[in-house]
Structure formats: structure tokens, C-alpha cells
Design a protein around this motif. Sequence first.
Motif, PDB file in Angstrom:
ATOM      1  N   LYS A  60      -6.668   0.502  13.548  1.00 55.37           N
ATOM      2  CA  LYS A  60      -6.766   1.303  12.308  1.00 55.37           C
ATOM      3  C   LYS A  60      -6.151   0.512  11.160  1.00 55.37           C
ATOM      4  CE  LYS A  60      -7.602   5.265  14.556  1.00 55.37           C
ATOM      5  NZ  LYS A  60      -8.877   5.936  14.458  1.00 55.37           N
ATOM      6  N   PRO A  61      -6.537   0.838   9.917  1.00 57.55           N
ATOM      7  CA  PRO A  61      -5.909   0.172   8.777  1.00 57.55           C
ATOM      8  C   PRO A  61      -4.423   0.540   8.668  1.00 57.55           C
ATOM      9  CG  PRO A  61      -7.709   1.617   8.067  1.00 57.55           C
ATOM     10  CD  PRO A  61      -7.578   1.788   9.540  1.00 57.55           C
ATOM     11  N   PHE A  62      -3.635  -0.409   8.142  1.00 57.09           N
ATOM     12  CA  PHE A  62      -2.202  -0.169   7.969  1.00 57.09           C
ATOM     13  C   PHE A  62      -1.828  -0.338   6.496  1.00 57.09           C
ATOM     14  CE2 PHE A  62       2.161  -1.651   7.559  1.00 57.09           C
ATOM     15  CZ  PHE A  62       2.804  -0.585   8.146  1.00 57.09           C
ATOM     16  N   ILE A  63      -0.953   0.530   6.007  1.00 55.60           N
ATOM     17  CA  ILE A  63      -0.497   0.427   4.616  1.00 55.60           C
ATOM     18  C   ILE A  63       1.031   0.494   4.569  1.00 55.60           C
ATOM     19  CG2 ILE A  63      -0.554   1.529   2.327  1.00 55.60           C
ATOM     20  CD1 ILE A  63      -3.476   2.389   3.099  1.00 55.60           C
ATOM     21  N   GLY A  64       1.653  -0.522   3.979  1.00 53.38           N
ATOM     22  CA  GLY A  64       3.114  -0.555   3.787  1.00 53.38           C
ATOM     23  C   GLY A  64       3.426   0.088   2.442  1.00 53.38           C
ATOM     24  N   PHE A  79      -5.707   3.927   0.551  1.00 56.57           N
ATOM     25  CA  PHE A  79      -6.863   3.707   1.426  1.00 56.57           C
ATOM     26  C   PHE A  79      -8.156   3.936   0.638  1.00 56.57           C
ATOM     27  CE2 PHE A  79      -9.981   5.594   4.396  1.00 56.57           C
ATOM     28  CZ  PHE A  79     -10.091   4.559   5.321  1.00 56.57           C
ATOM     29  N   LYS A  80      -8.167   5.005  -0.176  1.00 52.37           N
ATOM     30  CA  LYS A  80      -9.375   5.326  -0.932  1.00 52.37           C
ATOM     31  C   LYS A  80      -9.679   4.278  -2.016  1.00 52.37           C
ATOM     32  CE  LYS A  80     -10.124   9.743  -1.731  1.00 52.37           C
ATOM     33  NZ  LYS A  80      -9.818  11.126  -2.140  1.00 52.37           N
ATOM     34  N   LYS A  81      -8.643   3.528  -2.406  1.00 56.94           N
ATOM     35  CA  LYS A  81      -8.845   2.445  -3.381  1.00 56.94           C
ATOM     36  C   LYS A  81      -8.957   1.098  -2.681  1.00 56.94           C
ATOM     37  CE  LYS A  81      -6.701   4.348  -7.520  1.00 56.94           C
ATOM     38  NZ  LYS A  81      -7.631   3.981  -8.562  1.00 56.94           N
ATOM     39  N   ASN A  82      -9.075   1.159  -1.377  1.00 61.20           N
ATOM     40  CA  ASN A  82      -9.213  -0.059  -0.566  1.00 61.20           C
ATOM     41  C   ASN A  82      -7.995  -0.985  -0.651  1.00 61.20           C
ATOM     42  OD1 ASN A  82     -10.746  -1.135   1.359  1.00 61.20           O
ATOM     43  ND2 ASN A  82     -12.096  -2.302  -0.008  1.00 61.20           N
TER      44      ASN A  82
END
Length: 358
Positions: free
Chosen positions: A112-116, A326-329
Motif C-alpha cells: 500500500k502507499p505510505f505517507i510520512g 493521497f488524493k493529491k498524489n
Amino acid sequence: MKKKITFLGIETSCDETAAAVIRENSKGTADILSNIVSSQITEHEKFGGVVPELAARAHLENIEYIINKALSESKISLSEIDGIAATAGPGLVVCLNIGLNIGKSIAAFSNKPFIGVNHLEGHALSPGLKVNIKFPYLLLLISGGHTQFLIVKDINHYEQLGTTIDDALGEAFDKTAKMLNLGYPGGPNVEKFAKFGDKDFFNLPEPIINKAGCNLSFAGLKTAVLRESKNIKEEKKLKYNLAASFQNTINKILYKKTKVAVNIFREKTKKTNFQFVVAGGVAANETIRNTLFNLSKEMNFENIYPDHKFCGDNAAMIAWVGIHRFKKNMIDDMNVSAKSRWPLDESAPFMKGPGLKL
Ligand code: KG4
Ligand code: ZN
């Protein structure tokens, strides 16, 4: 119908171990599917403040259990989650690494994508979990480590208008509680005992109140509380009077400095109608809420607060930043590392230390 994004959030920047699963809804706000916060108050109580090594150990012991609980309470399986967000800063690096590493591991094995996430962006967007907020808005961020007025222009776009030049507001509350022996954590206890005191009993200073724009200072106020507290010993009535006078002085400072910040915001954005968001742990304080609400009526703007459960540190606000990014990539790779300092406005001048001219 467009798919609604669901995120797992993880927060370990200071003394709360937290995980949450949230999903955006058709109202533009969030459905909180689970929001688990495990506070370490009892661990740090006897030291009157957060001890980093103890905090890190407690995070390590609890994190797996907290994440599992957040997932099971949400009734969502990992496969239904669109991404994982974990706080990457600012905060105690030993603590941040625990949430960050487990978040990255979950993202890696579930593909899955990860965001810090910047913890301060979490606080900044937190009212949006329940209320629609529109950019640009004026933000007063008041927490244990930060005190700032910012224009929130968009996700990732912040302009700092003012900040504290010494202590953070939450720190001032915590130190006052310590000096008055009111217990830990300080903020809620000062607020509680202030209700029993006379707010006009002590005449306390309001540092830099008529200069330096909407920058703030609390060091001189703290010194004055220390001086007075030495004279009153354990005399209850006087202690409550000092807590009440401290709270009242804070209210007066925030009232005046917010007035300045509102004028700067209006001048810069040319917006007369706008939202003024107050967020962070100290935003739970009722008399601060009332004071700034009264100002919003006088100056004709909308005043918005997060729900009480989203004022202090929590992982729902971290997942919420995850969804927006996530919605803004704006996806991170696995090299994202923990940062102790991470201002929302990187171009803002550093306002602390000797030699500071106002
Ligand atoms: O946002 P937060 O939970 O953690 C940080 O990111 O720092 O804020 C914690 C701070 C502590 O200093 C705590 O004493 C203060 O928020 N606080 C309060 C109240 N509840 C928490 N300060 C004043 N009044 C309150 N009711
Ligand atoms: Zn915080």
C-alpha cells in the motif's frame, strides 16, 4: 459513485500511542471508524514531564496492540485500506521512529502507499474531520511544543504570520502547574483549579503585547508566576488565585494577538469573511474558546475548533492528512525519515535565542 478513500493513521511523536482508521464521506468530512489513543500519563506523572526513553519504550510495548485494536474496531480489513500514514515529525526522534517504522512495514508487506505526515499539519487540518473548512483560513496552533498563527493556503502550503519567541503555550501551562504543584498534565489542571480562584487577584505581565505583530512571548509571564508562587507556598486559595490570574492573562494575550493576526490575514488575503481555526492540545481550554469566540463575534468571522477528542494528539488527524495527500498524489517512498524539527512554513524566520530583535 467515486470510491471513498480509507486510511490507517499512526501517531507516536510524543507521549500518546495512537492508531485510527478513517474514511472520507460524502459531506467532505470523515467517518471515524476507530480512534484509539493510549496515553502515557501514569508513566511520566512522577517526573512531571515526558521522559523520552520511557516514552519510546511504552510506544514499543503498545504499538502493535493499538494498531490491531484500531483495525478490529473499524471492522475494516487491511486489504480494504487505501494507504498508511504515520507521523514523521516534528517530535522526539526515538518515539517517531517506532510509529514510522511499523507504518512503513505494514505498507511494504500489504503493498500500500505510505505517507510520512507532519504532526503540525495533522493539528492544522483536524477540525476538518467534523466540519467543512475552506482554504485559505487563519490558524492558531497551540500545543505543547508550538504556538503559531498561520495562513493555511492549501495542503502543504502555509504562511507563518507569528510565533512564540520563547515558550510554547502548552509548555507555559505545564510549567505553571508544576510551580503550583497542581499535578500532571498541567494544562487541564490549571484550567480546573483556575475556576476556584479570583482572576484579578494577581497583576501578571503580558510580554510584547503591543509590539512584534502577532508574535507571542510567555517567558516573562512564567517568571512572574514563579516569583508569586514562592510567596504563597501551599496556601490553596492563593494558588487558585494565581492559576486564575495566569489563565486570565493568557486569555488577554490571545485576544489581543488574535486581533492583530486577523487584521494581517485580512490585509494579505483581502478576505473579510473567513474561518479562524484553533487547534492543538491547548484548544481544549474552555475559557480560551470563549474568549476567542467573543472576538469572532466582535470582528465578524467564523471560529472553528476540533472536537475535544481531536485537540490533543491522536491518529485520526494523521490519517486525515494521509487522505488529503493521497488524493493529491503526494506519496512518500520508504526513505522518509523522522525529523525533530519540521516547520509548516520552511521559509519563516527562526524566532528564538539571544540576539533576537523585535
Ligand atoms: O497537541 P498536544 O496534545 O501535544 C503536542 O503536540 O504538544 O498538546 C499538549 C499540550 C500540553 O501542554 C497540555 O498541558 C496542553 O496541551 N493542554 C491544555 C489543556 N488540555 C491540554 N492546556 C490548557 N488547557 C487545557 N484544557
Ligand atoms: Zn500535538
